[in-house]
Structure formats: structure tokens, C-alpha cells
Design a protein around this motif. Sequence first.
Motif, mmCIF file in Angstrom:
data_model
loop_
_atom_site.group_PDB
_atom_site.id
_atom_site.type_symbol
_atom_site.label_atom_id
_atom_site.label_comp_id
_atom_site.label_asym_id
_atom_site.label_seq_id
_atom_site.Cartn_x
_atom_site.Cartn_y
_atom_site.Cartn_z
ATOM 1 N N MET A 1 -100.281 61.334 80.808
ATOM 2 C CA MET A 1 -98.858 61.349 81.101
ATOM 3 C C MET A 1 -98.226 62.590 80.470
ATOM 4 O O MET A 1 -98.803 63.216 79.586
ATOM 5 C CB MET A 1 -98.186 60.087 80.569
ATOM 6 N N ASN A 2 -97.043 62.946 80.935
ATOM 7 C CA ASN A 2 -96.283 64.034 80.337
ATOM 8 C C ASN A 2 -95.341 63.448 79.278
ATOM 9 O O ASN A 2 -94.595 62.512 79.558
ATOM 10 C CB ASN A 2 -95.478 64.775 81.398
ATOM 11 N N TYR A 3 -95.370 64.002 78.078
ATOM 12 C CA TYR A 3 -94.583 63.473 76.974
ATOM 13 C C TYR A 3 -93.261 64.225 76.842
ATOM 14 O O TYR A 3 -93.199 65.435 77.032
ATOM 15 C CB TYR A 3 -95.377 63.570 75.672
ATOM 16 N N ASP A 4 -92.202 63.487 76.482
ATOM 17 C CA ASP A 4 -90.900 64.136 76.304
ATOM 18 C C ASP A 4 -90.805 64.846 74.959
ATOM 19 O O ASP A 4 -89.920 65.669 74.731
ATOM 20 C CB ASP A 4 -89.755 63.135 76.473
ATOM 21 N N LEU A 5 -91.726 64.529 74.036
ATOM 22 C CA LEU A 5 -91.772 65.158 72.727
ATOM 23 C C LEU A 5 -93.149 64.924 72.115
ATOM 24 O O LEU A 5 -93.698 63.830 72.228
ATOM 25 C CB LEU A 5 -90.703 64.552 71.801
ATOM 26 N N ILE A 6 -93.700 65.957 71.495
ATOM 27 C CA ILE A 6 -94.934 65.807 70.725
ATOM 28 C C ILE A 6 -94.610 66.051 69.263
ATOM 29 O O ILE A 6 -94.121 67.120 68.894
ATOM 30 C CB ILE A 6 -96.037 66.763 71.203
ATOM 31 N N LEU A 7 -94.863 65.047 68.436
ATOM 32 C CA LEU A 7 -94.691 65.146 66.992
ATOM 33 C C LEU A 7 -96.029 65.472 66.342
ATOM 34 O O LEU A 7 -97.028 64.797 66.605
ATOM 35 C CB LEU A 7 -94.169 63.826 66.426
ATOM 36 N N PHE A 8 -96.062 66.486 65.515
ATOM 37 C CA PHE A 8 -97.266 66.857 64.789
ATOM 38 C C PHE A 8 -97.112 66.538 63.303
ATOM 39 O O PHE A 8 -96.097 66.878 62.690
ATOM 40 C CB PHE A 8 -97.541 68.360 64.923
ATOM 41 N N SER A 155 -88.737 59.012 71.562
ATOM 42 C CA SER A 155 -88.627 57.832 72.424
ATOM 43 C C SER A 155 -90.012 57.225 72.629
ATOM 44 O O SER A 155 -91.010 57.726 72.097
ATOM 45 C CB SER A 155 -88.031 58.228 73.782
ATOM 46 N N ASN A 156 -90.074 56.177 73.415
ATOM 47 C CA ASN A 156 -91.364 55.565 73.730
ATOM 48 C C ASN A 156 -92.229 56.457 74.604
ATOM 49 O O ASN A 156 -93.398 56.165 74.826
ATOM 50 C CB ASN A 156 -91.151 54.219 74.425
ATOM 51 N N ALA A 157 -91.650 57.547 75.102
ATOM 52 C CA ALA A 157 -92.417 58.518 75.888
ATOM 53 C C ALA A 157 -92.835 59.715 75.036
ATOM 54 O O ALA A 157 -93.216 60.755 75.568
ATOM 55 C CB ALA A 157 -91.603 58.999 77.080
ATOM 56 N N SER A 158 -92.765 59.552 73.696
ATOM 57 C CA SER A 158 -93.175 60.612 72.776
ATOM 58 C C SER A 158 -94.574 60.330 72.237
ATOM 59 O O SER A 158 -95.069 59.200 72.295
ATOM 60 C CB SER A 158 -92.186 60.731 71.615
ATOM 61 N N LEU A 159 -95.185 61.360 71.677
ATOM 62 C CA LEU A 159 -96.549 61.274 71.143
ATOM 63 C C LEU A 159 -96.563 61.767 69.709
ATOM 64 O O LEU A 159 -96.000 62.817 69.401
ATOM 65 C CB LEU A 159 -97.497 62.138 71.981
ATOM 66 N N MET A 160 -97.223 61.011 68.816
ATOM 67 C CA MET A 160 -97.434 61.423 67.425
ATOM 68 C C MET A 160 -98.888 61.810 67.237
ATOM 69 O O MET A 160 -99.789 61.042 67.584
ATOM 70 C CB MET A 160 -97.075 60.271 66.481
ATOM 71 N N ILE A 161 -99.127 63.009 66.674
ATOM 72 C CA ILE A 161 -100.482 63.513 66.454
ATOM 73 C C ILE A 161 -100.722 63.691 64.962
ATOM 74 O O ILE A 161 -99.934 64.332 64.269
ATOM 75 C CB ILE A 161 -100.697 64.870 67.153
ATOM 76 N N GLY A 162 -101.806 63.129 64.442
ATOM 77 C CA GLY A 162 -102.115 63.292 63.027
ATOM 78 C C GLY A 162 -103.564 62.996 62.713
ATOM 79 O O GLY A 162 -104.316 62.524 63.577
ATOM 80 N N LYS A 172 -97.388 53.579 66.448
ATOM 81 C CA LYS A 172 -97.475 52.295 67.142
ATOM 82 C C LYS A 172 -96.345 51.350 66.741
ATOM 83 O O LYS A 172 -95.809 50.613 67.585
ATOM 84 C CB LYS A 172 -98.834 51.655 66.864
ATOM 85 N N ARG A 173 -95.981 51.368 65.475
ATOM 86 C CA ARG A 173 -94.907 50.485 65.004
ATOM 87 C C ARG A 173 -93.597 50.788 65.712
ATOM 88 O O ARG A 173 -92.747 49.904 65.874
ATOM 89 C CB ARG A 173 -94.754 50.644 63.491
ATOM 90 N N ASN A 174 -93.458 52.047 66.162
ATOM 91 C CA ASN A 174 -92.225 52.470 66.823
ATOM 92 C C ASN A 174 -92.364 52.602 68.337
ATOM 93 O O ASN A 174 -91.454 53.092 69.000
ATOM 94 C CB ASN A 174 -91.757 53.794 66.227
ATOM 95 N N GLY A 175 -93.497 52.159 68.881
ATOM 96 C CA GLY A 175 -93.668 52.179 70.326
ATOM 97 C C GLY A 175 -94.038 53.526 70.901
ATOM 98 O O GLY A 175 -93.981 53.708 72.126
ATOM 99 N N LEU A 176 -94.438 54.493 70.048
ATOM 100 C CA LEU A 176 -94.855 55.804 70.541
ATOM 101 C C LEU A 176 -96.339 55.797 70.881
ATOM 102 O O LEU A 176 -97.107 54.960 70.396
ATOM 103 C CB LEU A 176 -94.604 56.892 69.484
ATOM 104 N N GLN A 208 -105.358 69.198 76.843
ATOM 105 C CA GLN A 208 -105.269 68.012 77.704
ATOM 106 C C GLN A 208 -103.850 67.464 77.772
ATOM 107 O O GLN A 208 -103.527 66.669 78.653
ATOM 108 C CB GLN A 208 -106.225 66.935 77.205
ATOM 109 N N LEU A 209 -102.997 67.903 76.848
ATOM 110 C CA LEU A 209 -101.620 67.426 76.793
ATOM 111 C C LEU A 209 -100.669 68.301 77.588
ATOM 112 O O LEU A 209 -99.472 67.996 77.669
ATOM 113 C CB LEU A 209 -101.147 67.353 75.341
ATOM 114 N N LEU A 210 -101.166 69.391 78.149
ATOM 115 C CA LEU A 210 -100.307 70.254 78.954
ATOM 116 C C LEU A 210 -99.785 69.485 80.162
ATOM 117 O O LEU A 210 -100.507 68.661 80.755
ATOM 118 C CB LEU A 210 -101.078 71.498 79.411
#
Length: 212
Positions: A1-8, A155-162, A172-176, A208-210
Amino acid sequence: MNYDLILFDLDGTLTDPIQGIGRSINHALQQYGYPLQAEAEISRWIGPPLDISFRAITGSQSDAHIAELVMCYRERYGDVGYAENALYPEIPAALQALTDAGVPMGVCTSKRADFAERILKLFQLDQHFGFVSGGEIGVHKWQQIEALKAAGVASNASLMIGDRAVDITAAKRNGLHSAGVLWGHGGRAELEAESPDWLFASPTELSQLLPR
């Protein structure tokens, strides 16, 4: 999917801070008469908030004493520790590709925001990120993400990377959505136990996230 925000995440995800963190932890421990941490032990303390790490290392339950240890750590870290850091070689190209594709990105780290910003500038990575969410004593990463959602930044359409389990569980606790990286300090077993949506073996796989 396309993410509205990627958190690193920063430590162990964009850069390897083991030398600066290790020396600064041992500086604080030495000042207060505790045994030093062996180099092989430092990796486990990269990722969790400092107060949690110092509680585990020292066994102290005194909030005031833990605050003293954190302050002592930060004195050295702010002087030299932040620069005792190594950039993962493939990270700049991976971030540039995401930037060129118009992907919004931010940093969400347990490290204090001003330290994180200095590190990003040191490695000329700051241009890729719209903001930095930094941690403080008593603040968990899931609370940082919760605040970003409450402000309408994530938002729930965001991704956290770590690289640590805490990054996955906070997302996951926040629905991301969540992604683990294997070049940091968490390791495959720790990350797979939390069932992230993605698991990347090298920064080149971030392509792969492009947007598709």
C-alpha cells in the motif's frame, strides 16, 4: 500500500550509535560508582528510553537518582557522544529515493529531539524529514505516536520503521503499520516475535515502499 507518512526510528535504523551511547552510559555509571557495561552488553540498551535502561542496569527505583544518571549521560552525549556515531552506508540513497517519490517522512525516536536533530544534520539527513518527535523521561514511544495521531500528523495509513520490538509494539498499539529492520540492534527473533507487516534485511529493500 502507499503510506501517507513513514516514521523512522533513529538509533539502529538510520545510524549506529553504539560507541557514543556505550561510552556515555559508562561515563554516567562510573560517576556514580556502578560497574561498567561490557561492549557486548551495550546493544541491548539501544532503543528503550534512557530511564528504563538505567533502572534495569542499576536496579535503582529512585526517580531522582535515575534522573541524575540520565543527566550525567546527557552531559557527555551532548558534548561528544552524539558524534560518535556511524551512518549505515545505504541509508542516504534509500531516503533520497523516498524523498524523490514525494513520500512524507518523519523521525520518531526515544532520544531527546535536539540530540536527534544534531545527528540528522551531522549526516545531512535532516532534509528528508518534515519533523522529529523526540522522547523524554517517562514518555514511551507509543505515547509519542499517540500524540502524533492526535495532532493529525500520523494516521492508520502511516508506517513506523525501527530495529527494536518497541517500535513495532508502539505502532500496533496506535493502529499503524510496522516494519522491522535487521541491520540494527534488535535482531530477527525479537522483531519476528511482534509480527511486523514488513521485515527488511537491508536499506536497499526500503525501495519496496516507493509509491506504486
